[in-house]
Design a protein around this motif. Structure first.
Motif, PDB file in Angstrom:
ATOM      1  N   PRO A 268       0.804  -1.217   0.000  1.00  0.00           N
ATOM      2  CA  PRO A 268       0.000   0.000   0.000  1.00  0.00           C
ATOM      3  C   PRO A 268       0.844   1.279   0.000  1.00  0.00           C
ATOM      4  CG  PRO A 268      -0.055  -1.034   2.162  1.00  0.00           C
ATOM      5  CD  PRO A 268       0.689  -1.950   1.251  1.00  0.00           C
ATOM      6  N   ASP A 269       2.014   1.242   0.616  1.00  0.00           N
ATOM      7  CA  ASP A 269       2.834   2.455   0.643  1.00  0.00           C
ATOM      8  C   ASP A 269       3.992   2.327  -0.346  1.00  0.00           C
ATOM      9  OD1 ASP A 269       5.544   2.079   2.569  1.00  0.00           O
ATOM     10  OD2 ASP A 269       3.944   0.598   2.847  1.00  0.00           O
ATOM     11  N   LEU A 270       4.442   3.471  -0.833  1.00  0.00           N
ATOM     12  CA  LEU A 270       5.467   3.505  -1.872  1.00  0.00           C
ATOM     13  C   LEU A 270       6.802   2.933  -1.394  1.00  0.00           C
ATOM     14  CD1 LEU A 270       6.538   4.224  -4.639  1.00  0.00           C
ATOM     15  CD2 LEU A 270       6.595   6.637  -3.935  1.00  0.00           C
ATOM     16  N   TRP A 271       7.204   3.217  -0.164  1.00  0.00           N
ATOM     17  CA  TRP A 271       8.484   2.718   0.345  1.00  0.00           C
ATOM     18  C   TRP A 271       8.512   1.189   0.362  1.00  0.00           C
ATOM     19  CZ3 TRP A 271      13.334   3.759   0.801  1.00  0.00           C
ATOM     20  CH2 TRP A 271      14.141   3.041   1.682  1.00  0.00           C
ATOM     21  N   SER A 272       7.483   0.573   0.919  1.00  0.00           N
ATOM     22  CA  SER A 272       7.428  -0.895   0.970  1.00  0.00           C
ATOM     23  C   SER A 272       7.395  -1.483  -0.434  1.00  0.00           C
ATOM     24  CB  SER A 272       6.210  -1.366   1.754  1.00  0.00           C
ATOM     25  OG  SER A 272       6.286  -0.928   3.082  1.00  0.00           O
ATOM     26  N   PHE A 273       6.633  -0.859  -1.303  1.00  0.00           N
ATOM     27  CA  PHE A 273       6.565  -1.299  -2.699  1.00  0.00           C
ATOM     28  C   PHE A 273       7.947  -1.210  -3.340  1.00  0.00           C
ATOM     29  CE2 PHE A 273       6.135  -0.214  -7.192  1.00  0.00           C
ATOM     30  CZ  PHE A 273       5.392  -1.291  -7.659  1.00  0.00           C
ATOM     31  N   ALA A 274       8.626  -0.080  -3.151  1.00  0.00           N
ATOM     32  CA  ALA A 274       9.946   0.122  -3.748  1.00  0.00           C
ATOM     33  C   ALA A 274      10.939  -0.929  -3.250  1.00  0.00           C
ATOM     34  CB  ALA A 274      10.453   1.534  -3.440  1.00  0.00           C
ATOM     35  N   LEU A 275      10.931  -1.205  -1.946  1.00  0.00           N
ATOM     36  CA  LEU A 275      11.830  -2.228  -1.402  1.00  0.00           C
ATOM     37  C   LEU A 275      11.537  -3.596  -1.989  1.00  0.00           C
ATOM     38  CD1 LEU A 275      12.029  -1.274   2.383  1.00  0.00           C
ATOM     39  CD2 LEU A 275      13.766  -0.893   0.606  1.00  0.00           C
ATOM     40  N   ALA A 276      10.259  -3.937  -2.111  1.00  0.00           N
ATOM     41  CA  ALA A 276       9.884  -5.241  -2.653  1.00  0.00           C
ATOM     42  C   ALA A 276      10.294  -5.371  -4.116  1.00  0.00           C
ATOM     43  CB  ALA A 276       8.374  -5.460  -2.509  1.00  0.00           C
ATOM     44  N   VAL A 277      10.081  -4.340  -4.894  1.00  0.00           N
ATOM     45  CA  VAL A 277      10.456  -4.379  -6.317  1.00  0.00           C
ATOM     46  C   VAL A 277      11.974  -4.422  -6.462  1.00  0.00           C
ATOM     47  CG1 VAL A 277      10.452  -3.062  -8.480  1.00  0.00           C
ATOM     48  CG2 VAL A 277       8.348  -3.286  -7.152  1.00  0.00           C
ATOM     49  N   TYR A 278      12.675  -3.576  -5.722  1.00  0.00           N
ATOM     50  CA  TYR A 278      14.134  -3.484  -5.853  1.00  0.00           C
ATOM     51  C   TYR A 278      14.817  -4.802  -5.481  1.00  0.00           C
ATOM     52  CZ  TYR A 278      18.447  -0.842  -6.402  1.00  0.00           C
ATOM     53  OH  TYR A 278      19.655  -0.374  -6.850  1.00  0.00           O
ATOM     54  N   ALA A 279      14.190  -5.570  -4.622  1.00  0.00           N
ATOM     55  CA  ALA A 279      14.768  -6.849  -4.190  1.00  0.00           C
ATOM     56  C   ALA A 279      14.586  -7.960  -5.227  1.00  0.00           C
ATOM     57  CB  ALA A 279      14.138  -7.281  -2.866  1.00  0.00           C
ATOM     58  N   ARG A 280      13.777  -7.727  -6.228  1.00  0.00           N
ATOM     59  CA  ARG A 280      13.508  -8.753  -7.241  1.00  0.00           C
ATOM     60  C   ARG A 280      14.724  -8.910  -8.174  1.00  0.00           C
ATOM     61  NH1 ARG A 280       9.016 -11.734  -7.004  1.00  0.00           N
ATOM     62  NH2 ARG A 280       8.942 -11.702  -9.252  1.00  0.00           N
ATOM     63  N   PRO A 281      14.856 -10.086  -8.791  1.00  0.00           N
ATOM     64  CA  PRO A 281      15.999 -10.331  -9.686  1.00  0.00           C
ATOM     65  C   PRO A 281      16.068  -9.314 -10.831  1.00  0.00           C
ATOM     66  CG  PRO A 281      14.813 -12.375  -9.248  1.00  0.00           C
ATOM     67  CD  PRO A 281      13.991 -11.254  -8.653  1.00  0.00           C
TER      68      PRO A 281
ATOM     69  N   LEU B 211      11.525  -3.862 -14.953  1.00  0.00           N
ATOM     70  CA  LEU B 211      10.850  -3.212 -13.833  1.00  0.00           C
ATOM     71  C   LEU B 211       9.364  -3.584 -13.783  1.00  0.00           C
ATOM     72  CD1 LEU B 211      12.428   0.374 -13.823  1.00  0.00           C
ATOM     73  CD2 LEU B 211      13.042  -1.609 -12.446  1.00  0.00           C
ATOM     74  N   ARG B 212       8.728  -3.599 -14.929  1.00  0.00           N
ATOM     75  CA  ARG B 212       7.285  -3.931 -14.937  1.00  0.00           C
ATOM     76  C   ARG B 212       7.043  -5.376 -14.518  1.00  0.00           C
ATOM     77  NH1 ARG B 212       6.592  -0.101 -19.555  1.00  0.00           N
ATOM     78  NH2 ARG B 212       5.343   1.571 -18.666  1.00  0.00           N
ATOM     79  N   VAL B 213       7.890  -6.275 -14.972  1.00  0.00           N
ATOM     80  CA  VAL B 213       7.745  -7.681 -14.581  1.00  0.00           C
ATOM     81  C   VAL B 213       7.962  -7.815 -13.080  1.00  0.00           C
ATOM     82  CG1 VAL B 213       8.810  -9.971 -14.793  1.00  0.00           C
ATOM     83  CG2 VAL B 213       8.318  -8.630 -16.842  1.00  0.00           C
ATOM     84  N   ALA B 214       8.963  -7.143 -12.562  1.00  0.00           N
ATOM     85  CA  ALA B 214       9.250  -7.205 -11.124  1.00  0.00           C
ATOM     86  C   ALA B 214       8.098  -6.629 -10.310  1.00  0.00           C
ATOM     87  CB  ALA B 214      10.540  -6.455 -10.804  1.00  0.00           C
ATOM     88  N   ALA B 215       7.538  -5.531 -10.758  1.00  0.00           N
ATOM     89  CA  ALA B 215       6.430  -4.919 -10.026  1.00  0.00           C
ATOM     90  C   ALA B 215       5.209  -5.825 -10.015  1.00  0.00           C
ATOM     91  CB  ALA B 215       6.077  -3.565 -10.661  1.00  0.00           C
ATOM     92  N   ALA B 216       4.984  -6.535 -11.101  1.00  0.00           N
ATOM     93  CA  ALA B 216       3.840  -7.447 -11.155  1.00  0.00           C
ATOM     94  C   ALA B 216       3.997  -8.585 -10.153  1.00  0.00           C
ATOM     95  CB  ALA B 216       3.677  -7.993 -12.568  1.00  0.00           C
ATOM     96  N   GLY B 217       5.236  -8.956  -9.870  1.00  0.00           N
ATOM     97  CA  GLY B 217       5.482 -10.050  -8.937  1.00  0.00           C
ATOM     98  C   GLY B 217       5.726  -9.623  -7.504  1.00  0.00           C
TER      99      GLY B 217
END
Length: 153
Positions: free
Chosen positions: A3-16, A146-152
């Motif tokens: 729900p928040d941008l920071w958590s989203f950013a951390l989750a996406v950035y951690a993706r392969p 980035l889009r693939v990572a965000a979807a996951g």
């Protein structure tokens, strides 16, 4: 989706492959925080328009120039010397932490601006291209990563 941008950013950035994609975009002139915000807005189906892009850039550009970039420059300047100087290595880690906090503050400001933006009906929600500018033309593969990572995330 976070729900928040920071958590989203951390989750996406951690993706392969995301870190490498972000660094490619950054070296081409894109702002990584803006890219992560763009992904978040796309996930939220927020309508993308020139006025909103401009508002996000008005927040990002001075903060990046005056706060994030000087910290990053100092951290990079000390990289080689920190390999042989333990004291400088510790100080460099502190600078790295400050740089991360500056990026977190920027993401918080971007979220505050965009939190209430209406969801898309039939209008564009193609935030990445709009926020990446010229870097989008040079890095289509990075945007796809980035889009693939965000979807996951």
């Amino acid at each position: 989706m976070s729900p928040d941008l920071w958590s989203f950013a951390l989750a996406v950035y951690a993706r392969p492959d995301v870190e490498a994609a972000c660094l490619r975009l950054q070296s081409a002139g894109a702002n990584v925080c803006l890219m992560l915000c763009g992904l978040w807005l796309e996930q939220r189906d927020a309508t993308c328009d020139d006025r909103r892009v401009h508002q996000l850039r008005q927040i990002t550009d001075p903060w990046d120039r005056d706060v994030v970039q000087p910290l990053r420059a100092l951290r990079l300047q000390w990289k080689e010397a920190a390999d042989t100087d333990p004291l400088l290595k510790g100080m460099r880690e502190q600078i790295k932490g400050m740089e991360l906090e500056a990026e977190r503050a920027l993401l918080s400001r971007l979220e505050g601006m965009a939190q209430g933006w209406a969801r898309n009906s039939k209008e564009s929600s193609d935030w990445l291209e709009a926020l990446a500018g010229e870097a989008a033309n040079l890095n289509r593969d990075a945007l796809r990563v980035l889009r693939v990572a965000a979807a996951g995330a």
